[in-house]
Design a protein around this motif. Sequence first.
Motif, PDB file in Angstrom:
ATOM      1  N   SER A 177       0.818  -1.225   0.000  1.00 50.57           N
ATOM      2  CA  SER A 177       0.000   0.000   0.000  1.00 50.57           C
ATOM      3  C   SER A 177       0.848   1.271   0.000  1.00 50.57           C
ATOM      4  N   LEU A 178       2.169   1.113   0.102  1.00 52.40           N
ATOM      5  CA  LEU A 178       3.054   2.289   0.119  1.00 52.40           C
ATOM      6  C   LEU A 178       4.303   2.018  -0.715  1.00 52.40           C
ATOM      7  N   LEU A 179       4.627   2.981  -1.568  1.00 57.98           N
ATOM      8  CA  LEU A 179       5.869   2.913  -2.341  1.00 57.98           C
ATOM      9  C   LEU A 179       6.858   3.893  -1.734  1.00 57.98           C
ATOM     10  N   VAL A 180       8.111   3.504  -1.677  1.00 58.30           N
ATOM     11  CA  VAL A 180       9.153   4.358  -1.092  1.00 58.30           C
ATOM     12  C   VAL A 180      10.267   4.521  -2.124  1.00 58.30           C
ATOM     13  N   ASP A 181      10.559   5.764  -2.496  1.00 58.41           N
ATOM     14  CA  ASP A 181      11.559   6.009  -3.543  1.00 58.41           C
ATOM     15  C   ASP A 181      12.429   7.208  -3.207  1.00 58.41           C
ATOM     16  N   ALA A 182      13.556   7.304  -3.920  1.00 64.44           N
ATOM     17  CA  ALA A 182      14.434   8.469  -3.775  1.00 64.44           C
ATOM     18  C   ALA A 182      14.637   9.121  -5.134  1.00 64.44           C
ATOM     19  N   LEU A 183      14.615  10.443  -5.143  1.00 59.83           N
ATOM     20  CA  LEU A 183      14.865  11.232  -6.350  1.00 59.83           C
ATOM     21  C   LEU A 183      15.980  12.222  -6.048  1.00 59.83           C
ATOM     22  N   TYR A 184      16.693  12.610  -7.115  1.00 60.46           N
ATOM     23  CA  TYR A 184      17.782  13.575  -6.969  1.00 60.46           C
ATOM     24  C   TYR A 184      17.618  14.628  -8.039  1.00 60.46           C
ATOM     25  N   LEU A 185      17.572  15.879  -7.613  1.00 63.63           N
ATOM     26  CA  LEU A 185      17.321  16.990  -8.530  1.00 63.63           C
ATOM     27  C   LEU A 185      18.604  17.777  -8.775  1.00 63.63           C
ATOM     28  N   ASP A 186      18.923  17.947 -10.053  1.00 62.98           N
ATOM     29  CA  ASP A 186      20.054  18.793 -10.417  1.00 62.98           C
ATOM     30  C   ASP A 186      19.483  19.989 -11.175  1.00 62.98           C
ATOM     31  N   LEU A 187      19.357  21.106 -10.479  1.00 68.44           N
ATOM     32  CA  LEU A 187      18.709  22.277 -11.071  1.00 68.44           C
ATOM     33  C   LEU A 187      19.509  22.850 -12.223  1.00 68.44           C
ATOM     34  N   GLN A 189      21.377  21.327 -14.369  1.00 68.15           N
ATOM     35  CA  GLN A 189      21.200  20.513 -15.582  1.00 68.15           C
ATOM     36  C   GLN A 189      19.722  20.329 -15.939  1.00 68.15           C
ATOM     37  N   GLY A 190      18.840  20.734 -15.049  1.00 69.76           N
ATOM     38  CA  GLY A 190      17.412  20.498 -15.262  1.00 69.76           C
ATOM     39  C   GLY A 190      17.124  19.008 -15.316  1.00 69.76           C
ATOM     40  N   GLU A 191      17.756  18.278 -14.402  1.00 74.41           N
ATOM     41  CA  GLU A 191      17.743  16.821 -14.478  1.00 74.41           C
ATOM     42  C   GLU A 191      17.173  16.224 -13.180  1.00 74.41           C
ATOM     43  N   LEU A 192      16.392  15.159 -13.355  1.00 73.32           N
ATOM     44  CA  LEU A 192      15.863  14.453 -12.191  1.00 73.32           C
ATOM     45  C   LEU A 192      16.279  12.986 -12.299  1.00 73.32           C
ATOM     46  N   LEU A 193      16.872  12.444 -11.226  1.00 79.67           N
ATOM     47  CA  LEU A 193      17.317  11.050 -11.236  1.00 79.67           C
ATOM     48  C   LEU A 193      16.483  10.249 -10.242  1.00 79.67           C
ATOM     49  N   LEU A 194      16.160   9.021 -10.638  1.00 86.18           N
ATOM     50  CA  LEU A 194      15.384   8.119  -9.777  1.00 86.18           C
ATOM     51  C   LEU A 194      16.283   6.961  -9.341  1.00 86.18           C
ATOM     52  N   TYR A 195      16.256   6.675  -8.050  1.00 86.84           N
ATOM     53  CA  TYR A 195      17.100   5.585  -7.546  1.00 86.84           C
ATOM     54  C   TYR A 195      16.503   4.234  -7.932  1.00 86.84           C
ATOM     55  N   ASN A 196      17.354   3.401  -8.532  1.00 90.91           N
ATOM     56  CA  ASN A 196      16.960   2.051  -8.916  1.00 90.91           C
ATOM     57  C   ASN A 196      17.636   1.087  -7.930  1.00 90.91           C
ATOM     58  N   ARG A 197      16.809   0.478  -7.060  1.00 91.59           N
ATOM     59  CA  ARG A 197      17.354  -0.374  -5.999  1.00 91.59           C
ATOM     60  C   ARG A 197      18.064  -1.605  -6.540  1.00 91.59           C
ATOM     61  N   VAL A 198      17.509  -2.164  -7.589  1.00 90.14           N
ATOM     62  CA  VAL A 198      18.071  -3.399  -8.141  1.00 90.14           C
ATOM     63  C   VAL A 198      19.490  -3.152  -8.654  1.00 90.14           C
ATOM     64  N   LYS A 199      19.660  -2.029  -9.362  1.00 86.86           N
ATOM     65  CA  LYS A 199      20.983  -1.728  -9.916  1.00 86.86           C
ATOM     66  C   LYS A 199      21.848  -0.915  -8.962  1.00 86.86           C
ATOM     67  N   ASP A 200      21.267  -0.461  -7.854  1.00 93.00           N
ATOM     68  CA  ASP A 200      21.914   0.473  -6.926  1.00 93.00           C
ATOM     69  C   ASP A 200      22.510   1.653  -7.711  1.00 93.00           C
ATOM     70  N   ALA A 201      21.663   2.246  -8.540  1.00 89.99           N
ATOM     71  CA  ALA A 201      22.117   3.369  -9.380  1.00 89.99           C
ATOM     72  C   ALA A 201      21.005   4.395  -9.517  1.00 89.99           C
ATOM     73  N   PHE A 202      21.399   5.622  -9.833  1.00 83.71           N
ATOM     74  CA  PHE A 202      20.424   6.688 -10.057  1.00 83.71           C
ATOM     75  C   PHE A 202      20.290   6.913 -11.565  1.00 83.71           C
ATOM     76  N   ASP A 203      19.090   6.727 -12.084  1.00 85.32           N
ATOM     77  CA  ASP A 203      18.860   6.858 -13.525  1.00 85.32           C
ATOM     78  C   ASP A 203      18.052   8.113 -13.832  1.00 85.32           C
TER      79      ASP A 203
END
Length: 205
Positions: A177-187, A189-203
């Motif tokens: 019932s709940l999703l937990v995620d991390a995002l990283y904002l680079d203002l 570059q105008g870029e938003l990265l999403l953490y991928n747990r499986v790959k342990d990487a920010f895409d």
Amino acid sequence: MERLIEGFRRFRRTYFEEHRARFERLAERRQHPRYAVVTCCDSRIDTTRIFDAIPGEIFLIRNIANLVPPYRPDERQHSTSAAIEYAVRILKVGQFVVLGHAGCGGIQALLDPPAQATDFVASWLEIAAPARQRVLARGDEIEPGQRQRTGELEVLRDSLDNALTFPWVAERVEDGSLLVDALYLDLEQGELLLYNRVKDAFDAV
Ligand SMILES: [Zn+2]
């Protein structure tokens, strides 16, 4: 205060007037946000705007360096933990996000503590001590220009892990019932990265 009051008047004349019916609906009932976002106090992070969200959609929790502390209930006051509890147990948001950002002054202070003593800031940043240790341990392996960003991403990983130490967060993640995620904002570059747990990487998204 003039600038703020003038800004409010402009808001009332324009945005408020255009969306009056929506504001009336929002005022009539309890809030029912779908998202809870923990982000930094940094004045450049305009969460509602970057997600093109409307009032009532995002329950926003802000602190220095977007830290989620580990679950440690005791006699002390825990502002961030209380807000997380309210969002997850009472408002029952469906998505929990930790939003980090580039050029974070809090992370900079964590990696290179300033000379000026503080009553609260340094001890608050101690939540991120494990992330700092990992960055320092890697030493020269990290290019000098990447140190800050590495610290910011490490802190996000820990904030996600810490969020799952709250038993009622873990329970709701478990029952789907709940999703937990991390995002990283680079203002810059105008870029938003999403953490991928499986790959342990920010895409990039
Ligand atoms: Zn910051």
